[in-house]
Design a protein around this motif. Structure first.
Motif, PDB file in Angstrom:
ATOM      1  N   GLN A   1       7.260   6.789  -9.069  1.00  0.00           N
ATOM      2  CA  GLN A   1       6.778   7.291  -7.788  1.00  0.00           C
ATOM      3  C   GLN A   1       5.833   8.471  -7.999  1.00  0.00           C
ATOM      4  O   GLN A   1       4.881   8.652  -7.249  1.00  0.00           O
TER       5      GLN A   1
ATOM      6  N   LYS B   1       3.258  14.299  -0.270  1.00  0.00           N
ATOM      7  CA  LYS B   1       4.345  13.852  -1.144  1.00  0.00           C
ATOM      8  C   LYS B   1       4.152  14.381  -2.552  1.00  0.00           C
ATOM      9  O   LYS B   1       5.082  14.845  -3.196  1.00  0.00           O
ATOM     10  N   HIS B   2       2.923  14.317  -3.017  1.00  0.00           N
ATOM     11  CA  HIS B   2       2.724  14.673  -4.418  1.00  0.00           C
ATOM     12  C   HIS B   2       2.472  16.145  -4.632  1.00  0.00           C
ATOM     13  O   HIS B   2       2.630  16.634  -5.744  1.00  0.00           O
TER      14      HIS B   2
ATOM     15  N   ARG C   1       2.396   6.843  -9.060  1.00  0.00           N
ATOM     16  CA  ARG C   1       1.646   6.101  -8.051  1.00  0.00           C
ATOM     17  C   ARG C   1       0.989   7.021  -7.049  1.00  0.00           C
ATOM     18  O   ARG C   1       1.600   7.941  -6.549  1.00  0.00           O
ATOM     19  N   GLY C   2      -0.203   6.745  -6.720  1.00  0.00           N
ATOM     20  CA  GLY C   2      -0.906   7.522  -5.710  1.00  0.00           C
ATOM     21  C   GLY C   2      -1.345   8.879  -6.226  1.00  0.00           C
ATOM     22  O   GLY C   2      -2.154   9.554  -5.611  1.00  0.00           O
TER      23      GLY C   2
ATOM     24  N   LEU D   1       0.887  -0.801 -11.785  1.00  0.00           N
ATOM     25  CA  LEU D   1       1.580   0.091 -10.861  1.00  0.00           C
ATOM     26  C   LEU D   1       3.022  -0.342 -10.613  1.00  0.00           C
ATOM     27  O   LEU D   1       3.772   0.314  -9.900  1.00  0.00           O
TER      28      LEU D   1
ATOM     29  N   ILE E   1       4.040  -2.806  -8.757  1.00  0.00           N
ATOM     30  CA  ILE E   1       4.318  -3.122  -7.357  1.00  0.00           C
ATOM     31  C   ILE E   1       4.323  -4.626  -7.149  1.00  0.00           C
ATOM     32  O   ILE E   1       3.915  -5.137  -6.122  1.00  0.00           O
TER      33      ILE E   1
ATOM     34  N   SER F   1       2.334   1.846  -3.246  1.00  0.00           N
ATOM     35  CA  SER F   1       1.363   2.245  -4.263  1.00  0.00           C
ATOM     36  C   SER F   1       0.965   3.695  -4.098  1.00  0.00           C
ATOM     37  O   SER F   1       0.358   4.277  -4.984  1.00  0.00           O
ATOM     38  N   LYS F   2       1.297   4.281  -2.950  1.00  0.00           N
ATOM     39  CA  LYS F   2       0.988   5.697  -2.769  1.00  0.00           C
ATOM     40  C   LYS F   2       2.024   6.574  -3.436  1.00  0.00           C
ATOM     41  O   LYS F   2       1.887   7.784  -3.493  1.00  0.00           O
ATOM     42  N   GLY F   3       3.096   5.946  -3.891  1.00  0.00           N
ATOM     43  CA  GLY F   3       4.111   6.718  -4.579  1.00  0.00           C
ATOM     44  C   GLY F   3       5.218   7.219  -3.668  1.00  0.00           C
ATOM     45  O   GLY F   3       5.979   8.113  -4.027  1.00  0.00           O
ATOM     46  N   LEU F   4       5.359   6.630  -2.478  1.00  0.00           N
ATOM     47  CA  LEU F   4       6.424   7.038  -1.577  1.00  0.00           C
ATOM     48  C   LEU F   4       7.749   6.464  -2.062  1.00  0.00           C
ATOM     49  O   LEU F   4       7.788   5.425  -2.722  1.00  0.00           O
ATOM     50  N   SER F   5       8.847   7.142  -1.739  1.00  0.00           N
ATOM     51  CA  SER F   5      10.153   6.643  -2.153  1.00  0.00           C
ATOM     52  C   SER F   5      10.479   5.385  -1.357  1.00  0.00           C
ATOM     53  O   SER F   5       9.924   5.152  -0.279  1.00  0.00           O
ATOM     54  N   GLU F   6      11.404   4.571  -1.887  1.00  0.00           N
ATOM     55  CA  GLU F   6      11.783   3.335  -1.200  1.00  0.00           C
ATOM     56  C   GLU F   6      12.197   3.603   0.230  1.00  0.00           C
ATOM     57  O   GLU F   6      11.841   2.890   1.153  1.00  0.00           O
TER      58      GLU F   6
ATOM     59  N   PHE G   1      -6.930  -2.007  -2.286  1.00  0.00           N
ATOM     60  CA  PHE G   1      -6.610  -3.420  -2.138  1.00  0.00           C
ATOM     61  C   PHE G   1      -7.761  -4.230  -1.583  1.00  0.00           C
ATOM     62  O   PHE G   1      -8.729  -3.706  -1.039  1.00  0.00           O
TER      63      PHE G   1
ATOM     64  N   THR H   1       0.833  -1.194   0.000  1.00  0.00           N
ATOM     65  CA  THR H   1       0.000   0.000   0.000  1.00  0.00           C
ATOM     66  C   THR H   1       0.873   1.252   0.000  1.00  0.00           C
ATOM     67  O   THR H   1       0.641   2.187  -0.773  1.00  0.00           O
TER      68      THR H   1
ATOM     69  N   GLU I   1      11.309   6.014   2.227  1.00  0.00           N
ATOM     70  CA  GLU I   1      10.167   6.306   3.085  1.00  0.00           C
ATOM     71  C   GLU I   1       9.389   5.034   3.381  1.00  0.00           C
ATOM     72  O   GLU I   1       8.887   4.839   4.476  1.00  0.00           O
TER      73      GLU I   1
END
Lengths: 563, 321, 330
Positions: C92, C126-127, C95-96, C61, C63, B212-217, C103, B209, B219
């Motif tokens: 990155q 983050k974004h 994603r999101g 994605l 993942i 999938s939010k796009g956080l860096s490895e 899920f 999860t 983080e």
């Protein structure tokens, strides 16, 4: 599928490896003792009798000179971590080093057997001591004695200290001989002894550490142990439990150098004591220039002996080893032939070597040749030198076939294994089945008093003043429930001992020595030569049988401490 | 939460009482006479021994002696005096414990600082060469006996290089080598546990999860995976720390650090009953405190556990639709 | 499919092949999947458990669990760029933000040691690179949007029930207003009553934000509710695809028909349900011919030589069966 097979082979490999390791560990043990014996025997061929250093009483004297310009500091490594600075404490490594440095006594004994009568004692706090009768002595002390806090010490303080010491029971000799003290004036008092035995007054004068009553009663436990008001030439400036302490020279009350005993010298301004219990670490500390002085094991000695940056001082160990036979009916050693068989079966020098030493003194009596009443002729007499044939013969006479006799050797767990394993190996090759029973220290002491638990054991004793004192400690029925340390009930033995104690004539000494040696009740073994290594700037040490007087060390002009 | 802490502290008291009673009783059964030990080596007459027994109060009945001992312990924190040299055990412990504490703290810090990043890294790069080499090295260090490592360190850093002292206490530099020697042993276990914990968490849904939010490895690993992997790691840290407080004896002997270890071991060797009893009670106490602290750290890290601690006081937890 | 439509297309998957390694064997999870999705559309991926649906979703994605993947081939175009060739940084960003995922199991998807609002705010911050306070406000906004009162923002996941947890997951996924939402069986783990609620919520949020959705499910009822287009997946291949009407009114592939036949029908009075005979084929084995033939009631030996190509039955309606049963309706 392939993975499962791989795993099975791997598991098998691990099991095989484990079994091999286990067997390898087991295999070594049994041969150990024999190899050691064989190994050390060959070494002894080279370092034979020539190495036996004899240090006699007059050489083992504490002598020194007062230095005009005292050195700044000396750092000493000790092997004991019970650091105590208080006035009343047990004897220990650190204590023996510092007791006279910190605390004043009435007198000091610069060599073994120094007696008041002959003027052998060096007076410290006492100005004069006169004998009134066998159990009473008049003592006059200096009138200007002060401790490190400025309190003045009077006769009442002396009596207080002696009474206190007696009450606390740390020094056995005080308890044995000191009865009471009687204050007569500000600086005069009488000592009443329990007995008029020779050596009694010396023990009281030399072992009684003195402190101010007022201070002692007002100080907290902490202050007494770690920051006391000292009466000796030094005071404590830094104290770390279990680790060490720093002593600094103080304004000492006795200003006339001629009146001073060696223990009152102040040849160095600061004495730093560091506790390093691990022998190899002491060697490291010395090599690493972290300490100026340390006692080093024989094993590590080599690299200091050949090195000009260090100076090695050797001395005879204060503790002397001897063998005791259990002569009670519960033991096989009740038969004198068995005892003699054992005595002829082993070689004492081998035992010393097995302990890792290559220098020492072989004894011809339980007491070493360091006392004034020792008869030198004994050293010339044969003394159960190793003779396996004779041992086997005696064994047969006692009615044992080879290997039939079983002997139990009692061992203290903290004693080194070498001598015992060596002894066992030699006994076995003479046809005596010897078994070593090892116990931890306290259990060992308990079992030593139990005559059903052992047949022979090795013990050690310190020599104080006379051979007769030494003998009494081992043999006198006054000290034991069952006769002697070896449960020997022999009226003749006691009679001869009493005679020798009363009159130390050569005749009486010979009588006792010959009797118990023939009966083989106990056999003297050896004391090893120990070494103190110092940095080369230290010119000479002041010591009596290993007890150093650090304040009386003599330094070279170019000396600088490592710190 | 405060109530939880207080409750735990209160439970501590009967625990320690039981330890004290057991130790005291055990020491009674050990063969050998305390009076003889107190009199020291050398020969003593029966009379002397009897007198000493009287003065030490050994002839009093067991219950009386136990009561006196417990009384002193609870009300005055007095462990009594050593029967060998008469010094206050309380003083000896309070003088020596800080040294042991310093070594324990230092070792734990080194273990965490080295082991945690290493464990995380080898989990993230599981089964690569990096992982295998790190396993090999840490196991190698684990297999080396600590006193041997200690001596090697001394030979290198003290003798050869002269950077650090070989023994004793003083400033910070005296503790460097002992701390390193002491921590190497537990490093392998700690790293492997961190790795195992992390591996489990890395494969869990919450990490997916987070990714999938796009956080860096970074983080994802340190912000999401690691906090969830901490529970078993904290357990290990707590246990090791508690163990070390009992004295890293071998290290303390080699480096001549006046800590609890040699004190206790010497006490056992000389059958100094009071020292042994007092020392063990103290160690039990400090271990219990460490366990409490560990449990509190759990609550700090995982709110579910914190909820448990708080909820225990009320019937039923809080859960609503 | 055609050049004009390419501009409308949000997502195009071309010939995706994914193989996992399992011990010594290879698992052929996804075999040549191709699909398209336009802006705002909802595509339903229907199939049994183990058909490869989640793998497709995770591939988009990227993942997937790296350590278990043997091959990942094909092209996945998002707004014209191939996702499979993007750098980590670009991924990155995607994603999101552009593509979000919901899920299946809400119980394990959330991080138990962080508050729900911090988990939502994290992605947002983050974004958008905004200060914490703003992100927190957005988080509360999203929570309210999914029906969770803002006061509960600082609570932890374990303090919520399953249905509410899933709402939080939705809030997390929609926080950055993504253009594509991949929902992997979002209601499977929930009770039926909650299912309806969550489904409605997804529909509403989707409409409000204008997100396209790839909905993965095994539940035909859900498909009927929400989807525009449907792809039926069997053994890692799409066996039938078309609009919702195509699939529901005129199912042509025997598997699809079998699925519908297996549904319980209140009008019929039967003692037993009619499942599809047999089991999914072994995914470690790759056979020639039609993968469904062992279970197909209409199979014959010609199926063994089947070339596995899609046949167009009607515009937009494709099937991977050579019989084309559309005209043989019952």
């Amino acid at each position: 599928m392939k993975k499962r097979k791989e795993r099975k082979w791997l598991a098998l490999l691990v099991v095989v490896a484990m079994i091999c390791v286990m067997l390898a560990g087991c295999g070594g043990k049994g041969n150990g003792a024999e190899n050691e014996n064989g190994g050390t025997s060959s070494a002894s061929q080279e370092s034979e009798e020539g190495e036996s250093t004899k240090i006699k009483a007059d050489e083992a004297a504490a002598v020194s000179e007062i230095m005009e310009n005292p050195a700044e500091k000396i750092v000493i490594a000790v092997d004991d971590d019970t650091i105590v600075a208080g006035p009343f404490a047990n004897s220990s490594g650190v204590r023996n080093l510092t007791v006279y440095t910190l605390w004043g006594t009435l007198a000091y004994r610069p060599y073994i057997g120094a007696m008041l009568e002959d003027g052998g004692l060096e007076l410290v706090m006492a100005k004069s001591i006169t004998k009134e009768d066998d159990t009473t002595y008049d003592v006059e002390i200096y009138d200007n004695i002060t401790d490190s806090l400025g309190n003045s010490i009077k006769a009442s303080d002396i009596v207080f200290s002696l009474d206190k010491l007696s009450e606390l029971g740390y020094i056995t000799y005080i308890n044995t001989y000191y009865e009471s003290g009687e204050v007569v004036g500000d600086y005069e008092f009488k000592i009443h002894l329990k007995s008029g035995e020779e050596g009694a007054i010396e023990q009281v004068l030399v072992n009684g550490t003195i402190c101010s009553q007022e201070w002692y009663e007002g100080a907290s436990d902490d202050e007494i142990q770690a920051d006391p008001a000292t009466t000796g030439p030094y005071k404590v400036t830094n104290f770390q439990t279990g680790s060490g302490m720093t002593l600094e020279a103080r304004d000492y009350w006795k200003t006339n150098d001629d009146d001073k005993s060696v223990v009152e010298y102040q040849n160095v301004k600061q004495i730093v004591i560091k506790s390093i219990t691990e022998p190899s670490m002491r060697s490291v500390a010395l090599e690493n220039s972290e300490v100026d002085l340390a006692e080093i094991n024989a094993i590590d000695l080599e690299r200091f002996e050949s090195n000009s940056e260090y100076h090695v001082t050797k001395y005879a160990n204060a503790m002397n080893d001897y063998m005791i036979f259990n002569t009670s009916d519960d033991s096989v050693c009740s038969d004198v032939k068995v005892r003699q068989a054992v005595a002829y079966a082993f070689d004492t020098w081998t035992l010393l070597l097995a302990n890792g030493h290559d220098q020492g003194e072989l004894h011809h009596d339980v007491c070493p040749n360091a006392t004034p009443d020792y008869v030198d002729d004994w050293d010339e007499d044969p003394y159960y030198e190793m003779d396996v044939e004779k041992a086997k013969e005696l064994l047969k006479e006692a009615g044992y076939t080879e290997g039939e006799l079983k002997i139990r050797i009692l061992k203290n767990a903290s004693a080194p294994n070498g001598p015992y394993e060596s002894l066992q190996a030699m006994l076995i090759s003479a046809g005596i089945d010897a078994e070593i029973n090892q116990y931890d220290r306290s259990l060992f002491l308990t079992y030593m008093q139990d005559n059903t638990m052992w047949d022979i054991t090795i013990y050690s004793e310190q020599v104080l003043d006379f051979t007769t004192t030494y003998w009494s400690a081992l043999f006198s029925e006054k000290n034991y429930e069952h006769g002697t340390q070896g449960f020997t009930e022999d009226a003749e033995l006691q009679k001869l001992l009493a005679a020798a104690c009363a009159d130390r004539s050569e005749e009486n000494m010979n009588a006792f020595h010959d009797y118990y040696t023939e009966q083989c009740y106990m056999i003297g073994l050896y004391n090893e030569t120990k070494s103190i290594v110092t940095q080369s700037g230290i010119k000479s040490l002041c010591l009596v049988r290993g007890d150093i007087v650090p304040q009386a060390t003599v330094f070279d002009s170019g000396y600088a401490s490592v710190e | 939460m405060i109530r939880y802490v207080v409750k735990r502290l209160v439970i501590l008291i009967p625990t320690l009482l039981v330890v004290a009673i057991i130790m005291f009783t055990l020491m009674d059964f050990v063969p050998g006479d305390p009076a003889v030990i107190a009199l020291g080596s050398g020969n003593h007459t029966q009379e002397e021994i009897e007198l000493k027994r009287e003065s030490m109060g050994l002839n009093k009945p067991y219950i009386t002696r136990l009561g006196e001992y417990l009384g002193n312990l609870i009300f005055h924190f007095d462990f009594g005096t050593s029967i060998v040299d008469g010094t206050q055990i309380k003083t000896a412990i309070s003088d020596r414990f800080p040294n042991t504490l310093k070594i324990a703290l230092g070792s734990i810090l080194v273990t965490i600082i080295v082991g945690l990043p290493l464990g995380v890294r080898t989990a993230v790069r599981a089964n690569t060469w990096e992982d295998k080499i790190s396993l090999f090295i840490t196991l190698l260090l684990d297999c080396m006996p600590s006193f041997w490592v200690g001596l090697l360190l001394v030979l290198l850093f003290a003798l050869k290089l002269g950077w650090l002292p070989s023994s004793g206490v003083g400033g910070l530099k005296y503790f460097v080598l002992p701390v390193i020697a002491n921590s190497l042993g537990g490093l392998a276990g700690f790293t492997r546990q961190t790795r195992a914990s992390m591996l489990e968490v890395i494969r869990s849904d919450l990490v997916t999860t987070a990714r999938s939010k796009g956080l860096s490895e970074r983080e994802v690993i340190y912000g999401h995976a690691l906090p969830n992997a901490l529970i078993p790691i904290i357990t290990i840290v707590g246990m090791r720390f508690g163990q070390m407080l009992g004295g890293a004896t071998i290290i303390e002997v080699i480096f001549s650090i006046p800590g609890l270890g040699p004190y206790l071991v010497n006490g056992i060797g000389s059958q100094d009953y009071t020292v042994v009893t007092g020392g063990i009670i103290f160690i039990a106490f400090s271990f219990a405190i460490i366990m409490l602290l560990t449990d509190l750290v759990y609550a700090f890290v995982d709110p579910r556990i914190k909820a448990q601690y708080v909820a225990r006081n009320r019937k039923g937890g809080r859960k609503d639709e | 499919m055609s050049e004009e439509n390419k501009k409308k297309e949000l997502l195009e998957v071309k010939n995706l092949n994914v193989r996992y390694k399992s011990g010594q064997a290879t698992v052929y999870a996804v075999n040549g999947i191709s699909l398209e999705l336009e802006k705002g559309q909802t595509l339903g991926l229907v199939g049994e458990t183990g058909a490869g649906k989640t793998t497709i979703a995770k591939s988009i994605l990227r993942i997937l669990p790296d350590y278990a993947i043997e091959t990942l081939e094909g092209e996945i175009y998002y707004e014209g760029k191939d996702i499979l060739k993007l750098s980590d940084k670009e991924l990155q960003n995607l994603r999101g933000h552009e593509i979000s995922m919901i899920f299946q199991d809400p119980m394990t998807a959330l991080n138990p040691v962080k508050t729900v609002s911090s988990q939502i705010a994290e992605g947002y911050r983050k974004h958008h690179g905004c200060p914490r306070a703003e992100a927190n406000r957005k988080a509360v906004e999203m929570l309210e949007m999914v029906g969770i009162p803002g006061e509960r923002a600082d609570e932890y996941p374990h303090q919520f029930s399953g249905g509410m947890k899933q709402r939080v997951v939705i809030a997390m996924a929609m926080a950055c207003s993504p253009k594509l939402l991949i929902a992997d069986e979002p209601t499977t783990a929930l009770d039926v009553t909650i299912q309806a609620q969550v489904l409605d919520l997804i529909k509403n949020v989707k409409e409000e934000i204008g997100t396209a959705m790839l909905l993965i499910t095994h539940d035909l009822g859900v498909v009927a509710e929400v989807c525009d287009k449907v792809c039926v997946i069997y053994a890692g291949r799409i066996v039938e695809s078309g609009s919702k009407e195509d699939i529901f009114d005129k199912p042509s592939h025997p598997y699809t028909r079998g699925l519908f036949a297996a549904l319980p029908d209140l009008d019929k009075d039967v003692e037993r349900l009619t499942p599809i005979e047999g089991l999914l084929p072994d995914p470690t084995v790759r056979e020639d011919g039609c993968a469904f033939r062992s279970r197909c009631p209409h199979a014959c030996h010609a199926c063994r030589e089947f070339d596995n190509e899609l046949r167009e039955l009607a515009p937009g309606h494709y099937t991977r069966c050579w019989r084309g049963l559309q005209d043989r309706e019952d």
